[in-house]
Design a protein around this motif. Sequence first.
Motif, PDB file in Angstrom:
ATOM      1  N   SER A   1     -23.196  21.344  31.876  1.00  0.00           N
ATOM      2  CA  SER A   1     -22.957  22.239  30.746  1.00  0.00           C
ATOM      3  C   SER A   1     -21.460  22.513  30.633  1.00  0.00           C
ATOM      4  O   SER A   1     -20.977  22.896  29.572  1.00  0.00           O
ATOM      5  N   GLU A   2     -20.737  22.281  31.737  1.00  0.00           N
ATOM      6  CA  GLU A   2     -19.278  22.358  31.742  1.00  0.00           C
ATOM      7  C   GLU A   2     -18.758  21.714  33.022  1.00  0.00           C
ATOM      8  O   GLU A   2     -19.457  21.665  34.028  1.00  0.00           O
TER       9      GLU A   2
ATOM     10  N   GLU B   1     -10.972  19.457  31.019  1.00  0.00           N
ATOM     11  CA  GLU B   1     -12.215  20.213  31.067  1.00  0.00           C
ATOM     12  C   GLU B   1     -13.088  19.791  29.898  1.00  0.00           C
ATOM     13  O   GLU B   1     -12.576  19.394  28.847  1.00  0.00           O
ATOM     14  N   ILE B   2     -14.392  19.855  30.122  1.00  0.00           N
ATOM     15  CA  ILE B   2     -15.343  19.490  29.079  1.00  0.00           C
ATOM     16  C   ILE B   2     -16.446  20.540  29.011  1.00  0.00           C
ATOM     17  O   ILE B   2     -16.645  21.308  29.946  1.00  0.00           O
ATOM     18  N   GLY B   3     -17.164  20.504  27.907  1.00  0.00           N
ATOM     19  CA  GLY B   3     -18.370  21.310  27.763  1.00  0.00           C
ATOM     20  C   GLY B   3     -19.571  20.433  28.089  1.00  0.00           C
ATOM     21  O   GLY B   3     -19.542  19.651  29.038  1.00  0.00           O
ATOM     22  N   THR B   4     -20.601  20.507  27.277  1.00  0.00           N
ATOM     23  CA  THR B   4     -21.821  19.739  27.514  1.00  0.00           C
ATOM     24  C   THR B   4     -21.542  18.240  27.515  1.00  0.00           C
ATOM     25  O   THR B   4     -20.878  17.727  26.617  1.00  0.00           O
TER      26      THR B   4
ATOM     27  N   SER C   1     -14.650  20.650  35.019  1.00  0.00           N
ATOM     28  CA  SER C   1     -13.192  20.615  34.926  1.00  0.00           C
ATOM     29  C   SER C   1     -12.613  19.991  36.188  1.00  0.00           C
ATOM     30  O   SER C   1     -13.279  19.910  37.225  1.00  0.00           O
TER      31      SER C   1
ATOM     32  N   GLU D   1     -19.522  15.147  25.814  1.00  0.00           N
ATOM     33  CA  GLU D   1     -18.216  14.780  26.341  1.00  0.00           C
ATOM     34  C   GLU D   1     -18.355  14.127  27.714  1.00  0.00           C
ATOM     35  O   GLU D   1     -19.411  14.209  28.339  1.00  0.00           O
TER      36      GLU D   1
ATOM     37  N   LEU E   1     -18.044  21.958  38.423  1.00  0.00           N
ATOM     38  CA  LEU E   1     -19.024  21.606  37.405  1.00  0.00           C
ATOM     39  C   LEU E   1     -20.244  22.489  37.518  1.00  0.00           C
ATOM     40  O   LEU E   1     -20.514  23.062  38.568  1.00  0.00           O
TER      41      LEU E   1
ATOM     42  N   ASP F   1     -26.405  20.606  34.991  1.00  0.00           N
ATOM     43  CA  ASP F   1     -27.453  21.115  34.120  1.00  0.00           C
ATOM     44  C   ASP F   1     -28.761  20.400  34.428  1.00  0.00           C
ATOM     45  O   ASP F   1     -28.904  19.213  34.187  1.00  0.00           O
TER      46      ASP F   1
END
Length: 150
Positions: free
Chosen positions: A9-10, A22-25, A12, A72, A134, A137
């Motif tokens: 879900s995130e 950094e990324i999200g989903t 970095s 991402e 991280l 998820d």
Amino acid sequence: MIVVIQRVSEASVKIDGRVKAEIGTGLMILLGIEEADSEEDITWLTKKITNLRIFPDENEVMNKSLFDINGEILLISQFTLHASTKKGNRPSYIKAAKPDIAIPMYEKMIVSLESELGKSIGTGEFGADMKVSLVNDGPVTIIMDSKNKV
């Protein structure tokens, strides 16, 4: 090539205390490169990674890909994926590619994933001391080896 793929879900990566990416989903991917790897391995893994249906649909069934969710990628080079632990207690990294081979392959993997997704991805820095964070998820974690395609 070996990849460890984690649905996140995130995620970095920090280098020297600063956030490098950094990324999200999406997917946080650890990439291990060995001497025998080729551009064929990159192409195969890129297609498999981007089309993996491991994101939930409206019925909570893992049925969607990165494309479907506009996800991402955070790609981290990790030579320790090729550790051999057969003898003793100190892992051997003899199968891991040396930097003169691994760096260009890592860079080609970045280009391949960005080209396939049609957008930039987050990356670590080859050879740097990185701190990766991280939120897995699911958890969903998948390991793929391009040498086991068949």
